[in-house]
Design an enzyme around this catalytic site. Structure first.
Site, PDB file in Angstrom:
ATOM      1  N   ASP A 378     -47.437 -94.635   8.481  1.00 39.13           N
ATOM      2  CA  ASP A 378     -47.429 -94.961   7.059  1.00 39.13           C
ATOM      3  C   ASP A 378     -48.704 -94.471   6.376  1.00 39.13           C
ATOM      4  O   ASP A 378     -49.817 -94.797   6.803  1.00 39.13           O
ATOM      5  CB  ASP A 378     -47.298 -96.484   6.903  1.00 39.13           C
ATOM      6  CG  ASP A 378     -47.102 -96.914   5.464  1.00 39.13           C
ATOM      7  OD1 ASP A 378     -46.065 -96.571   4.880  1.00 39.13           O
ATOM      8  OD2 ASP A 378     -48.004 -97.580   4.922  1.00 39.13           O
ATOM      9  N   GLU A 407     -45.913 -89.757   7.257  1.00 44.97           N
ATOM     10  CA  GLU A 407     -45.303 -90.119   5.978  1.00 44.97           C
ATOM     11  C   GLU A 407     -46.362 -89.945   4.896  1.00 44.97           C
ATOM     12  O   GLU A 407     -47.061 -90.887   4.525  1.00 44.97           O
ATOM     13  CB  GLU A 407     -44.778 -91.556   6.024  1.00 44.97           C
ATOM     14  CG  GLU A 407     -43.989 -91.977   4.796  1.00 44.97           C
ATOM     15  CD  GLU A 407     -44.788 -92.798   3.797  1.00 44.97           C
ATOM     16  OE1 GLU A 407     -44.256 -93.053   2.699  1.00 44.97           O
ATOM     17  OE2 GLU A 407     -45.928 -93.196   4.102  1.00 44.97           O
TER      18      GLU A 407
END
Length: 644
Positions: A378, A407
């Site tokens: 993330d 990401e």
């Protein structure tokens, strides 16, 4: 600098940032090396690529062949995971140089007695290296060269291809020069080819209003496998903070019963090494991972380096967070978005070594405790680049099968740097590329520039964070187009599952790319039994991807000219060209479209071909360069297998 070599080696490719980073390959792929190699003057030059795996003791060698304008090329196959080193070596080859010069003199009818005596020295020099048959031949040649009565035989031998081959086999590397050592990192095949499905485990319950569990997730695994997905990605499964917890639709204040965002990690129930109590125990999670593996699915965990205000780290390691003068910590922001439930890690902490070690321990915990082999990371762009380079390298030392998906939807150079630092795959801008030109330009950039050596794209039409404008109409044809494009342009593809399948598309507000009633802040009761055209065709496309190697790679792609800007066509092939496919896609979700498709004759050849549509089963005989197609919104694509 004094350096006696006469060889210049320039423009060695592939390499990244003068060798600062490794290029990437998967098992069984080739590395094609090119370089400019030349000497002063007109002497004959030879060169080679030397390479070895990190576990090998000796270098292997493959000789380079000339192309044009002092450029050379060679290739080698990587057949072990881990790091290979390679470099280019060049030298003046005096034996070949002698043969070349002597041959020109002979052709000019010059007497070459002295040259033949010199040639005998070169043949004698390699006797100790040659095999028995070659030694016998070289002895005969040497006798010819030193015996004037054998002059005609000597002339014939001096110009022979057999002697050239032996000289090439046993080179005289005079004043050799070599390039810097470069590296290639080799992953397992899943780093290049994967099919991802994302859902929130807390939405897996069959009962309305009940929090899902890992046991509920196990029941859904056969459905995920049947649709052809090999990677199941879960948002964070850890305890969710109670302090500053978000309410539904990202409300700043949670109401009673609100479950919060899974990315607000940590509470009195534990932190990054714990599971949310409502999901189940770590043993329950292990059971889920094991069951998934038996169905050919790997579970991907979310590796999110941040903490809720009540995460145990906040009290136990206060130095890992940046405190303001009023005694609070600045919550995370990505303007205009605010994350009051998340405290960012302070990587500038003086206690950074212990911090880094703990973050490494977190990743290793799930790898070694639960057999996790894939991480979706993330927001990696908000953490230091060199932290990622270190962490990924440390994990790969012990667990080379572990893969990392970055990401990061941010500036191009930042996304590229993360890939260079070691991320196995990366999210992309595909989500926002809709027109033929946008898609063609973007995929060309990914596959025809230096990015092809290090950036492995993973195309996602949607994510929990992104409800793209292109999907907000809910038009079925648009969803079909987007999945087909993602799954055939890129070898790795993913969807935020039920939301995409059931075309949930209402935005939080006009002009916003966020979902109304987002699962990020509540759980949802899905009807997992629904089958529709979209789920059927996703399943079909996924099955075809598994059967065709041309679709299991990204870089071998050629875009085809079409007569209609709403029709896109592209040809893909595996390295051996043993599997070839041709995709034709309508980008018009409302109308029947017609076009002619120009075949890439330079790549596929000029012979007639049969194209077999793997979706419908229909076949067509194409015996000319331009061919007619017609597509409707009901089925806006062809996926042709090329048959000869």
């Amino acid at each position: 600098m004094q350096h006696q070599t006469r060889i210049v080696i320039e423009n060695v490719k592939p390499q990244l940032d003068s060798g600062a980073f490794a290029i990437k390959r998967i098992l069984g792929q080739k590395v094609t090396v090119t370089a400019d190699v030349f000497p002063d003057g007109h002497d004959v030059v030879e060169c080679a690529v030397l390479y070895k795996h990190e576990t090998d003791k000796k270098w292997s060698e493959v000789r380079m062949t000339p192309t044009e304008n002092d450029s050379w090329t060679a290739e080698f196959i990587v057949d072990k995971q881990g790091t290979y080193s390679y470099f280019v070596e060049g030298w003046v080859d005096y034996a070949l140089n002698w043969q070349h010069g002597t041959e020109r003199k002979i052709q000019d009818n010059q007497h070459v007695k002295s040259e033949l005596l010199e040639g005998a020295e070169y043949t004698n020099d390699i006797l100790k290296s040659a095999d028995k048959t070659e030694v016998s031949y070289l002895n005969d040649v040497s006798k010819f060269f030193t015996d004037e009565s054998k002059y005609d035989s000597a002339i014939e031998a001096a110009m022979s291809h057999e002697l050239t081959a032996i000289f090439k086999k046993y080179p005289t590397r005079f004043l050799a020069n070599k390039s810097i050592e470069l590296q290639v990192y080799v992953d397992r095949k899943k780093a290049l080819f994967s099919t991802w499905y994302e859902f929130f485990p807390r939405s897996a319950s069959e009962v309305e209003g009940k929090h899902g569990t890992f046991k509920d997730c196990e029941k859904l695994l056969p459905r995920v496998a049947a649709m052809g997905f090999d990677t199941l990605y879960f948002p964070p499964i850890h305890p969710i903070g109670e302090v500053n917890r978000k309410g539904k639709n990202n409300a700043t204040n949670a109401e009673a019963g609100d479950v919060g965002s899974p990315w607000g990690i940590g509470s009195k129930h534990g932190g990054h090494k714990a599971t949310h109590p409502d999901l189940g125990s770590i043993d329950d999670f292990k059971s889920l991972v094991k069951k998934a593996k038996s169905l050919g699915i790997e579970v991907a965990m979310d590796y999110a380096l941040q903490a809720a205000p009540d995460h145990p780290w906040v009290k136990e390691h206060a130095a890992w967070f940046k405190w303001r003068p009023d005694g609070t910590v600045q919550y995370a922001e990505n303007p205009p978005k605010k994350y009051q439930d998340i405290q960012p890690i302070y990587f500038e902490s003086q206690d950074w070594k212990n911090l880094w070690q703990e973050l490494l321990d977190v990743a290793l915990f799930w790898i070694e405790e639960c057999d996790i082999k894939v991480y979706r990371v993330d927001n990696p762009h908000t953490k230091p680049f060199f932290f990622w380079g270190w962490l990924i390298a440390e994990i790969k030392k012990k667990h080379p099968d572990v893969l990392f998906l970055a990401e990061a939807f941010t500036r191009p150079k930042i996304m590229n740097e993360l890939a260079k630092q070691g991320f196995s795959q990366s999210y992309t801008y595909f989500t926002w590329r809709d027109s033929k030109k946008e898609l063609t330009d973007y995929v060309t950039e990914l596959t025809q520039t230096d990015q092809k050596e290090f950036y492995r794209p993973n195309f996602w039409p949607n994510t929990p964070d992104i409800n793209p404008f292109s999907l907000q109409s809910g038009n079925e044809s648009v969803y079909l187009q987007k999945y087909f494009l993602a799954a055939t342009l890129s070898s790795s593809v993913g969807i935020y599952g039920p939301v995409f399948e059931y075309r949930v598309c209402e935005p939080m507000a006009a002009g916003k790319e966020e979902y109304l009633n987002s699962e990020k802040y509540e759980f949802v009761k899905w009807d997992w039994t629904i089958q529709n055209k979209l789920t059927t065709l996703i399943t079909k496309v996924n099955s075809i991807r598994k059967q065709h190697e041309s679709l299991q790679q990204t870089n071998n792609i050629v875009f085809c000219e079409t007569s209609n800007e709403n029709v896109m066509a592209y040809y893909k092939f595996d390295d051996a060209k043993s599997d070839e496919t041709l995709m034709v896609v309508s980008l018009d979700a409302h109308n029947v479209v017609q076009a002619t498709v120009k075949l890439p004759i330079a790549e596929i050849g000029n012979e007639p071909i049969q194209v077999h549509d793997l979706i419908t089963g229909n076949s067509y005989f194409w015996d000319k360069e331009y061919n007619f197609v017609e597509l409707s919104p009901e089925l806006p694509f062809h996926l042709f297998k090329i048959q000869r």
